[in-house]
Write a protein that holds these residues in place. Structure first.
Motif, mmCIF file in Angstrom:
data_model
loop_
_atom_site.group_PDB
_atom_site.id
_atom_site.type_symbol
_atom_site.label_atom_id
_atom_site.label_comp_id
_atom_site.label_asym_id
_atom_site.label_seq_id
_atom_site.Cartn_x
_atom_site.Cartn_y
_atom_site.Cartn_z
ATOM 1 N N UNK A 14 -4.120 1.426 -2.432
ATOM 2 C CA UNK A 14 -3.963 -0.076 -2.423
ATOM 3 C C UNK A 14 -3.760 -0.640 -3.980
ATOM 4 N N UNK A 15 -3.399 0.193 -4.837
ATOM 5 C CA UNK A 15 -3.567 -0.230 -6.165
ATOM 6 C C UNK A 15 -2.305 -1.066 -6.822
ATOM 7 N N UNK A 16 -1.453 -1.258 -5.870
ATOM 8 C CA UNK A 16 -0.242 -2.109 -6.210
ATOM 9 C C UNK A 16 -0.550 -3.749 -6.128
ATOM 10 N N UNK A 17 0.321 -4.289 -6.710
ATOM 11 C CA UNK A 17 0.195 -5.856 -6.548
ATOM 12 C C UNK A 17 0.827 -6.498 -5.288
ATOM 13 N N UNK B 277 0.858 -1.177 0.054
ATOM 14 C CA UNK B 277 0.149 0.091 0.014
ATOM 15 C C UNK B 277 0.816 1.147 0.051
ATOM 16 N N UNK B 278 0.320 2.348 -0.709
ATOM 17 C CA UNK B 278 1.106 3.645 -0.717
ATOM 18 C C UNK B 278 0.561 4.430 0.579
ATOM 19 N N UNK C 120 -9.235 1.294 7.597
ATOM 20 C CA UNK C 120 -9.923 2.596 7.346
ATOM 21 C C UNK C 120 -9.454 3.326 6.329
ATOM 22 N N UNK C 121 -8.053 3.436 6.317
ATOM 23 C CA UNK C 121 -7.146 4.418 5.553
ATOM 24 C C UNK C 121 -7.415 3.713 4.132
ATOM 25 N N UNK C 122 -7.309 2.704 3.895
ATOM 26 C CA UNK C 122 -7.440 1.842 2.843
ATOM 27 C C UNK C 122 -8.577 2.186 2.057
ATOM 28 N N UNK C 123 -9.802 2.164 3.092
ATOM 29 C CA UNK C 123 -11.014 2.152 2.555
ATOM 30 C C UNK C 123 -11.462 3.635 2.013
#
Length: 133
Positions: free
Chosen positions: A101-104, A19-20, A92-95
């Motif tokens: 969260x766009x990286x494999x 995740x970034x 929560x931060x990803x949501x």
């Protein structure tokens, strides 16, 4: 006939996920090193960033171009900047988009290398190492 409500997509936070995360004025790609665990009675997750390699960087886990699609130059795992974060905060931060969260995920071979580096490096902060021995 009534339709069922659509369940919201819950981000998956497991070992190897990436995740970034905003850090030091930039976004850095972090890796979930181990599956979430209970630390002091709460669910936490261990995150470690990829960082640009330099001559005196920690060499316990060097990363090469091609090891992960995000990596475009020699890198290493920034164990001194490891984070032990509350799992529900990360979800929560990803949501809400605060974390990207766009990286494999990393490959199983790269994850094993990252975990081995974590075990062998002396540069993990003590408070992190005490939570994640």
């Amino acid at each position: 006939m009534s339709s069922l409500p659509i369940a919201a997509s819950v981000p998956v936070v497991v070992a190897g996920a990436t995740m970034l995360i905003p850090s030091g004025g930039k976004n850095h790609l972090f890796v979930v090193v181990y599956n979430p665990g209970i630390v002091n009675g709460v669910q936490k997750v261990l995150l470690v960033p990829f960082e640009t390699a330099f001559s005196k960087c920690d060499n316990s886990c060097l990363i090469s171009v091609g090891d992960h699609p995000f990596i475009s130059h020699s890198s290493y795992m920034g164990y001194p900047h490891a984070r032990s974060e509350l799992l529900n905060h990360v979800v929560q931060c990803l949501s809400n988009g605060s974390y990207g969260a766009s990286y494999p995920p990393v490959s199983s071979a790269l994850l094993a290398k990252i975990q081995s580096g974590y075990s062998s490096t002396k540069r993990v902060p003590r408070f992190i190492k005490s939570d994640w021995p």
